[in-house]
Write a protein that holds these residues in place. Structure first.
Motif, PDB file in Angstrom:
ATOM      1  N   GLY A 147       0.848  -1.186   0.000  1.00  0.00           N
ATOM      2  CA  GLY A 147       0.000   0.000   0.000  1.00  0.00           C
ATOM      3  C   GLY A 147       0.881   1.232   0.000  1.00  0.00           C
ATOM      4  N   ARG A 156      -7.942   6.248  -8.705  1.00  0.00           N
ATOM      5  CA  ARG A 156      -8.180   4.967  -8.033  1.00  0.00           C
ATOM      6  C   ARG A 156      -7.757   3.793  -8.909  1.00  0.00           C
ATOM      7  NH1 ARG A 156     -13.460   5.140  -7.575  1.00  0.00           N
ATOM      8  NH2 ARG A 156     -13.512   6.210  -5.581  1.00  0.00           N
ATOM      9  N   THR A 188      -1.581  -0.881  -4.159  1.00  0.00           N
ATOM     10  CA  THR A 188      -2.705   0.040  -4.062  1.00  0.00           C
ATOM     11  C   THR A 188      -2.173   1.386  -3.601  1.00  0.00           C
ATOM     12  OG1 THR A 188      -3.975  -1.848  -3.270  1.00  0.00           O
ATOM     13  CG2 THR A 188      -5.053   0.301  -3.193  1.00  0.00           C
ATOM     14  N   LEU A 379      -4.728  -0.692   3.264  1.00  0.00           N
ATOM     15  CA  LEU A 379      -5.157  -0.820   1.865  1.00  0.00           C
ATOM     16  C   LEU A 379      -4.766  -2.197   1.329  1.00  0.00           C
ATOM     17  CD1 LEU A 379      -4.136   2.606   0.186  1.00  0.00           C
ATOM     18  CD2 LEU A 379      -6.399   1.918   1.013  1.00  0.00           C
ATOM     19  N   ARG A 383      -7.612  -6.569   0.756  1.00  0.00           N
ATOM     20  CA  ARG A 383      -7.803  -7.688  -0.170  1.00  0.00           C
ATOM     21  C   ARG A 383      -7.830  -9.016   0.578  1.00  0.00           C
ATOM     22  NH1 ARG A 383      -3.871  -9.445  -3.054  1.00  0.00           N
ATOM     23  NH2 ARG A 383      -4.843 -10.907  -4.479  1.00  0.00           N
TER      24      ARG A 383
END
Lengths: 392, 392
Positions: A147, A156, A188, A379, A383
Motif C-alpha cells: 500500500g 483509483r 494500491t 489498503l 484484499r
C-alpha cells in the motif's frame, strides 16, 4: 440490486469477518468471537481451523486467568508470518515499512526525498528499501501486497498521481512504476489523508465512529472522509480535496492555480506569510512559528489566531455538509488545532448549525506519525480480509 | 466485522433484490431477471412464486414478440395493490399522494400551507388527505408505510424537524404527530433534498450514477448527496446542509443566525435583493425575475448572472470535496441553472480541480415536481424491499 451470496461467498465472508476481528482487536478468545460475530461455537471453531490451516492465525491457551473451568482458546493474528509493505511518499522524505497482520510495524526505513524526485526515481528507492527489509523475513512468511500513501490526488484505477501540488507531481505513474518492479504483489495507492483517515477509523481515534472527517495538513490540506462507515473517495478517487474549498472570492493565489482556497489561509505558506516569514518554508519553520506564538511573540500569535479562525471557518462548513461525529486534526493541522483551540471553537459555534454541531468531538490522531504507513498497509490488507483464502 | 448471512437472510436478500428490480425497472422477463441478478432460472422461478404468493408481483405472458419458441414469463410489480403514502410539506403548500409499488402516482391531493402552520396542525390535514384517498383503495390492497419530505433538518431517529428556517419550524415533531394518528403504518421523515436525490438516484436523472449531488432550492438551499452508492446523511441525519456552507466571511445575515451562507447569495431572498426587489417573495416573484432577465431587463440580468456565479462557486467547492459524476439542479436551483449556465460553467472551470471536474455532468431533474413525493414513497418502500415477506 445484487442478489444474495452463495454458500461459498458466505464462508469467505465469515472467514474475513473473523480475521478482521483479530486483525483489529488482536488476541481474542473463541468465546469473545462467538459473541462478536454472532456465530455459534462450532462455526467459530471450523473457521478458526481453516484460517490456522492457511497460516493466517494461531490458536493457543490464554494467559492464566485464575478462574476454574476449561479456558476458551485464544485466536491471534499471524503477525510475523503475514505482512504488507507500506510506503509513504511525503514532501521531503519517503518512508517504507513492513507491517504485520494485526497492524504492528515490524521493520522500517526512512529515505530523503529531494524536491524534484519523480515516480520513476522514487519507485526503485522504495522497492530497494523493501528488498533490504526482506532479508530479515522468515522463509515461510507471506506478503499480501503493498500500500502506498501519497500527498496528491490519486486515480483509483491505476494509482496515477494526477496532481500533487506540494510535491510538484503532475500525472506521475507511481502505481505503474512500482508494479513494474514487483509484478507479484498487488499495489494500491491512496491519498495520504484518505489513508490516514482509514487507519484512524480502523484502529485509532475514530474506531467505532461511522461519520468522521480527518483533516491532514502538510504544505497543503486535504481530508479523508468516512460517511456512514464508508470512505468517501468520489468517482475517480479524488474526493476529499477540502483544501481547495474556496473561502475567499478573490483570495490569495493557490498552488492549484485558483484563488482563495482554504489552504491559502491555513496551509504552511499561509501561516508563514501571516507571520511575516514568507521566506521560510518546511515543517521546522512552522514549528518555530508555533513556538514563537507560544512564547508570546505578537506577530506569530496573531498569525496563529487568524489561521485558527480560518480553520474553524472551514471545519464549520464541513460539519454542516457532513454532520460528522468526529473531526480529527492530523499533520500540521494538529499543531494549528492545539495552538488555536479557542478561535476554532468560537468560529465553529458561530458558523455551524447547532444540530450538526451537537455531537461533534474534536480530536488529534491516535496513531501519530505512523497513521499514513498503517493506513497504507490497511489498503493492502483489505484484499486479504475480503477473501482470506485467496491470498497466502 | 459482521458475519455472513444465514440461509434465511439470503432468501430475503434475494427476494428483495428481485422485487427492487421490478420496482425500479417495471415489467421484466424471467430471463432478464436471471441475467440481472446472476441467479439461475429455477431460483428466479421460486422467488417469483413466493413474491406472487405474497401479492407483491404478478406473472403473465409477455406482449406478442413475433419470435418462435416459448416466451419468458413477465414479472410485474403489483402497483395497484401495494402502495405507500407520500407527503411533501413545502413552504406554502402541502401535497399528499398514494404511490404504487413501481413508483406510479395513483392518486394525489394538494393543500395550502398557511405560513405559521405547525406540525400538530399539519399532521391531521395530511392524514385527512390520505383518508380521503383511502376511499378509492381496493379492499385487498396493502399500505407499506408513509414517507414524508420536509424542508428542514430532520432527526433520523424520530422525524423531529430540528430547524426549517424557511417554514419557521423549530423542533416540530412531525414524525410523532403523524405516528399518533396512524400507529399501524411506519412513518419515515426525510429532508426534501435528500428524498428528491434518492428518487433521482433510484429512478431518475442519476440512475446508475454512484456519486451524485442533488442541489435543491426553495427559499433556502440544501443538497441530497449520494457517495459510493450510499446516501450521505450524517450522524444525526442532518448532513447535506450545503446552503449553510459559508462563502463570504462577513456576508449577509442568514436565516440560520449566521452570516455569509451560500444561500444568502443564491437563495430566493438573495436573487430578489440583488435585483432590487427585496419587497417581493415567493416562487412567483422569482419566476417573474427570471422572466425579466430573459427579456433583457438589466438589473434582473445582472442579479441572475451574479447569483449564477455564486452558484458555480459553491458547486465547484462540492465538486472538489465529493468528486461526483453528476450534479442535479432542482427546485429554484433548476431555474437559476437554466438562466445562468454560462457563468456557472465559467466559475466551475476556474475553481474546480480539473481531475475532480473531468467526469461531472450537470443535469436538471427527470422527475420534476414529483421527485419529493416519489422519494418520500421510496423511504416507505425501503422497508418492504429490505424484507419483502415481513410486510403485506
Amino acid at each position: 440490486m445484487r442478489a444474495g451470496p452463495s454458500q461459498d461467498e458466505i464462508r469467505r465472508q465469515n472467514l474475513g469477518a473473523l480475521l478482521r476481528h483479530v486483525h483489529v482487536h488482536g488476541a481474542t478468545t473463541r468465546a469473545e468471537l462467538t459473541t462478536a460475530l454472532g456465530l455459534n461455537r462450532s462455526t467459530i471453531g471450523a473457521l478458526t481451523a481453516e484460517l490456522a490451516g492457511a497460516g493466517l492465525v494461531t490458536e493457543g491457551a490464554p494467559k492464566e486467568t485464575g478462574r476454574a473451568g476449561r479456558p476458551s482458546l485464544v485466536v491471534r493474528p499471524e503477525s510475523g508470518r503475514v505482512y504488507a509493505y507500506a510506503y509513504s511518499i511525503e514532501v521531503d522524505r519517503m518512508r517504507a515499512a513492513r507491517i504485520g497482520l494485526g497492524g504492528a510495524v515490524l521493520d522500517r526505513r526512512e529515505l530523503d526525498r529531494p524536491r524534484g524526485l519523480v515516480a520513476a526515481d522514487a519507485a526503485p528507492l522504495l522497492a530497494g528499501a523493501a528488498k533490504d527489509m526482506q532479508q530479515a523475513v522468515p522463509a515461510d512468511a507471506v506478503c499480501v501486497g503493498t500500500g502506498v500513501a501519497v500527498c496528491g490526488m490519486v486515480r483509483r484505477q491505476d494509482g496515477l498521481v494526477r496532481l500533487g501540488p506540494t510535491t510538484g507531481w503532475v500525472d506521475e505513474p507511481i502505481g505503474a512504476a512500482l508494479a513494474e518492479l514487483d509484478v507479484d504483489a498487488p499495489i494500491t495507492v491512496g491519498n495520504v489523508a484518505d489513508v490516514a483517515a482509514f487507519a484512524e477509523y480502523a484502529r485509532g481515534a475514530a474506531a467505532g465512529c461511522d461519520n468522521v472527517i480527518y483533516l491532514y495538513g502538510d504544505v497543503g490540506v486535504g481530508a479523508g472522509i468516512i460517511a456512514g462507515g464508508r470512505r468517501v473517495t468520489g468517482h475517480g478517487g479524488y474526493g476529499g480535496e477540502v483544501g481547495h474549498m474556496k473561502v475567499v472570492l478573490d483570495g490569495e493565489r493557490c498552488e492549484c492555480g485558483s484563488r482563495g482556497c482554504w489552504e491559502t489561509e491555513i496551509g504552511e505558506h499561509a501561516l508563514l506569510r501571516k507571520a511575516g516569514r514568507s521566506d521560510a518554508r518546511g515543517r521546522d519553520a512552522l514549528l518555530a512559528l508555533f513556538d514563537a506564538a507560544d512564547r508570546g511573540d505578537a506577530r506569530a500569535s496573531s498569525a496563529v489566531r487568524q489561521a485558527g479562525d480560518w480553520l474553524g471557518f472551514g471545519v464549520a462548513n464541513l460539519v454542516n455538509i457532513f454532520n460528522p461525529e468526529m473531526v480529527i486534526f492530523g499533520g500540521t493541522m494538529r499543531d494549528l488545532y492545539l495552538a488555536s483551540a479557542a478561535p476554532i471553537r468560537s468560529r465553529l459555534n458561530a458558523n455551524a448549525l447547532p444540530a450538526c454541531l451537537e455531537h461533534v468531538r474534536l480530536r488529534t490522531p491516535k496513531l501519530g506519525q505512523d497513521a499514513a504507513l498503517i493506513g497504507a498497509a490497511e489498503l493492502a490488507f483489505e484484499r486479504l480480509l475480503a477473501d482470506p483464502l485467496d491470498v497466502g
